[in-house]
Design an enzyme around this catalytic site. Structure first.
Site, PDB file in Angstrom:
ATOM      1  N   LYS A 197      35.320  46.231  45.212  1.00 35.80           N
ATOM      2  CA  LYS A 197      35.798  46.666  43.900  1.00 35.80           C
ATOM      3  C   LYS A 197      37.150  47.363  44.013  1.00 35.80           C
ATOM      4  CE  LYS A 197      35.651  47.704  39.497  1.00 35.80           C
ATOM      5  NZ  LYS A 197      34.716  48.446  38.677  1.00 35.80           N
ATOM      6  N   HIS A 250      27.668  43.726  36.580  1.00 37.34           N
ATOM      7  CA  HIS A 250      28.481  44.973  36.653  1.00 37.34           C
ATOM      8  C   HIS A 250      27.617  46.133  36.178  1.00 37.34           C
ATOM      9  CE1 HIS A 250      32.566  47.084  36.169  1.00 37.34           C
ATOM     10  NE2 HIS A 250      31.622  48.010  35.987  1.00 37.34           N
TER      11      HIS A 250
HETATM   12 ZN    ZN Z   1      32.140  49.899  35.539  1.00 35.83          ZN
END
Ligand code: ZN
Ligand code: DOR
Length: 350
Positions: A129, A43
């Protein structure tokens, strides 16, 4: 700040000859060294333009690969945009770098099933995402109708075995900011997983014992979580210690000490469900130190040392490598890195 930490000092591009897997520290006199498989960052915010150029080498010098977040302005909503973004990252990498950016798409209410098929076929997009609209930095174009408009896309993601990466907070301003992750689990994640049990989900940057319990209660291999260094090291007092501390402000916001402890226990337990994701999120200084500062903590130069510190202090250095280098690729179905990185314990000044 001067600290005694395990500092990354050398990357072996291939395993050193006659390499033996270390069992925790190799205590060689005054030098304490630990060699582990090169980690990945599952991430990461690399941004674009000058900021990208300024930060990318900090990730590339420690990590083999990184899942690159798509919350640019405008967001990376298509495979075509992800390919262009990837090129711009590769262009500014140091010439001797093997760093591989793993691209993601930004989910919106209008993302199509075909876009998911294209993403899978591209071979460079590894996940999608979910930003609930308004939850965090550049999320204004995010999802407003997950169970309605996004459902066909989520079904296609199941077909394509494409993981959904989740910013797990509700956006209702009436919900206390410290409860937004818990309420998201109850009102969004649990029903989502009931409806689509074969969807692979990564709950990003978990901050609460509720998230730990939730992830542990799900089917292994389908639901996992990334954990940042700041959520392992800091609690919400760090936001106010000696005055307002804008550089400790990120989203989801730091929580109480009991939550921090629960996350430390989870990652140091050896569970395969948790892996390294720094959420390193650079902002220009004037955007952090101002009357309405941005959320985001820039940690990539020091992240690996900070994770090592957490595992060392928990007496669990033997579990560090699985967290940094095995659990992530195993979840994503990717090979583990072959290169190794050496950490040496030393005093250093941040
Ligand atoms: Zn983030
Ligand atoms: O603190 C954060 N910063 N949390 C996020 O979810 C986004 C990130 C950013 O992009 O700055």
């Amino acid at each position: 700040m001067i600290n005694s930490l395990l500092l990354p000092c050398k990357v072996f591009k291939f395993p050193p000859k006659k390499f033996e897997r270390p069992k925790g520290f190799q205590n060689k006199g005054p030098k304490m060294e630990l060699t582990i498989t090169q980690p990945d960052d599952w991430h990461l915010h690399l941004r674009d333009g000058d900021l990208l150029e300024a930060v990318v080498s900090h990730s590339a010098s420690h990590f083999g690969r990184a899942i690159v977040m798509p919350n640019l302005k405008p967001p990376v909503t298509s495979t075509a945009a992800a390919l262009t973004y990837r090129e711009s990252i590769l262009k500014v990498l140091p010439t001797d770098s093997n760093f591989t950016p793993l691209m993601t798409l930004y989910l919106t209410d209008t993302t199509s099933r075909d876009e998911i098929k294209l993403a899978r076929r591209s071979g460079v997009v590894y996940a999608v995402k979910l930003y609930p609209a308004g939850a965090t930095t550049n999320s204004q174009d995010g999802v407003r109708d997950l169970f309605g408009k996004c459902l066909p896309v989520l079904e296609e993601m199941v077909e394509q075995n494409m993981p959904l990466l989740v910013h797990g907070e509700v956006t209702d301003p009436n919900i206390d900011i410290f409860d937004r992750e818990k309420v998201f689990i109850e009102t969004v994640l649990e029903p989502l997983i009931q409806q689509l049990p074969r969807l692979k989900v990564v709950m990003e940057h978990i901050t609460t014992m509720d998230a730990v319990r939730f992830v542990e209660s799900c089917k292994e291999g389908y639901v996992a979580a990334t954990v940042t260094p700041q959520h392992l090291l800091l609690n919400r007092n760090s936001l106010f210690q000696g005055g307002l501390q804008p550089h400790n402000y990120c989203l989801p916001v730091l929580k109480r000490e009991i939550h921090r402890k629960a996350i430390v226990s989870a990652v140091t337990s050896g569970s395969k469900r948790f892996f390294l994701g720094t959420d390193s999120a650079p902002h220009e200084r004037q955007r952090k130190e101002c009357s309405c500062g941005c959320a985001g903590i820039y940690n990539s130069p020091v992240a690996l040392s900070l994770y090592a510190k957490v595992f060392e202090e928990a007496g669990a250095l033997d579990k560090l490598e699985a967290f940094t280098s095995f659990n992530g690729p195993d979840f994503y179905g990717l090979p583990r890195n072959i290169s190794r990185i050496k950490l040496r314990k030393t005093s250093w000044k941040l």
